[in-house]
Scaffold this active site. Sequence first.
Site, short mmCIF file in Angstrom:
data_model
loop_
_atom_site.label_atom_id
_atom_site.label_comp_id
_atom_site.label_asym_id
_atom_site.label_seq_id
_atom_site.Cartn_x
_atom_site.Cartn_y
_atom_site.Cartn_z
N HIS A 158 -1.31 0.47 0.82
CA HIS A 158 -2.53 1.13 0.32
C HIS A 158 -3.80 0.30 0.61
CE1 HIS A 158 -0.14 4.21 -1.49
NE2 HIS A 158 0.42 3.41 -2.36
N ASP A 193 7.75 5.23 2.16
CA ASP A 193 7.44 5.05 0.74
C ASP A 193 7.14 6.42 0.11
OD1 ASP A 193 6.24 2.58 -1.16
OD2 ASP A 193 5.28 4.51 -1.54
N HIS A 195 4.70 7.14 -1.65
CA HIS A 195 3.26 7.42 -1.55
C HIS A 195 2.79 7.33 -0.09
CE1 HIS A 195 3.99 5.65 -5.61
NE2 HIS A 195 3.21 6.65 -5.98
ZN LIG Z 1 4.78 3.79 -3.36
#
Ligand SMILES: [Zn+2]
Length: 342
Positions: A158, A193, A195
Amino acid sequence: MKAFYAEEQKRHDPKAFLSSGAARPNPEQPERVERLLAGAKAAGCEIVRPRNHGLGPVAAVHTPEYLDFLEHIYTRWQRIDGASAEVIPNIHPIARSGSYPASAVGQAGYHMADTACPISGETWQSALWSAWSAVEAAEVVMSGAPAAYALCRPPGHHAFADVAGGFCFINNSAVAAQVLRRTASRVAILDVDLHHGNGTQGIFYARPDVLTVSLHADPVRFYPFFWGHADERGEGAGLGYNFNLPLPRKSTDAAFLEALEVAFQRIHAFSPDALVVALGLDAFEGDPFGGLSVTTPGFARIGEAIAKLGLPTVIVQEGGYLCDELGDNLTAFLTGFGGKSR
Ligand SMILES: [Zn+2]
């Protein structure tokens, strides 16, 4: 295979986290390391401490002002009367068109996307060693190992070139891909993942030499919300080199593996010289985030399927949060991938 990890990575110990506005304990706990180490060992990995690789490989994908911020913000924050123990932003520029702020509070808002990435006195060193684990795993693969695992914690996908977010500070998968580029003309990053790997996408969005592919829970109602949609395809010279496969919530092994086949077609057409797997284990059905429903045997099948690509592969740990099966899920993936035999 070799697994890279340094003790310093465990020192970062974030306390705060806001979820739907509610204060909760931060899920990115140091205990994750113990579970993942046990999982790697059970898969037959040899645990190796990486060397100090300096700032070079990190600066190759992050801006100098951001790295200066990460290194010094905690000390600066402590000088603010009444400030929180951890650096947590409370104001953000709604666009990046204004001035770069001089103040610690302003810079925290500029460089931190959300409240999930609090910075303490240990964060910088933990994040650096996490990145160096990725660097060394990439170097081992460049030297001829078929695969290596980097137990990266804190995670990285991220983190953008100049923004932390979602438990991430330095983008370890991007660092590994950039190291691989020293000898590989084209590198693919496959992010599995739960996300979307928004930071990784952002770093390579305008580049045709690194293909970014991500399978994840549909961000229409899930973090990171603003990224991860199917129509994000790259820009400029990178147009067509970003590929997102959002999955419906609670998708099972079968749906995940089906989407993985679609990802493989794109990777095959790109014809990369090396692969980075951004390995989140939070797509697990029992993960606290509960977004997808991949099972432990499912992770073995995912590992097996990725190994069939036959590419030199750097496996970089991303998410996967505390649950009884966290270590088992890593063991399953690595064993499926080739585990003891590689
Ligand atoms: Zn994640």
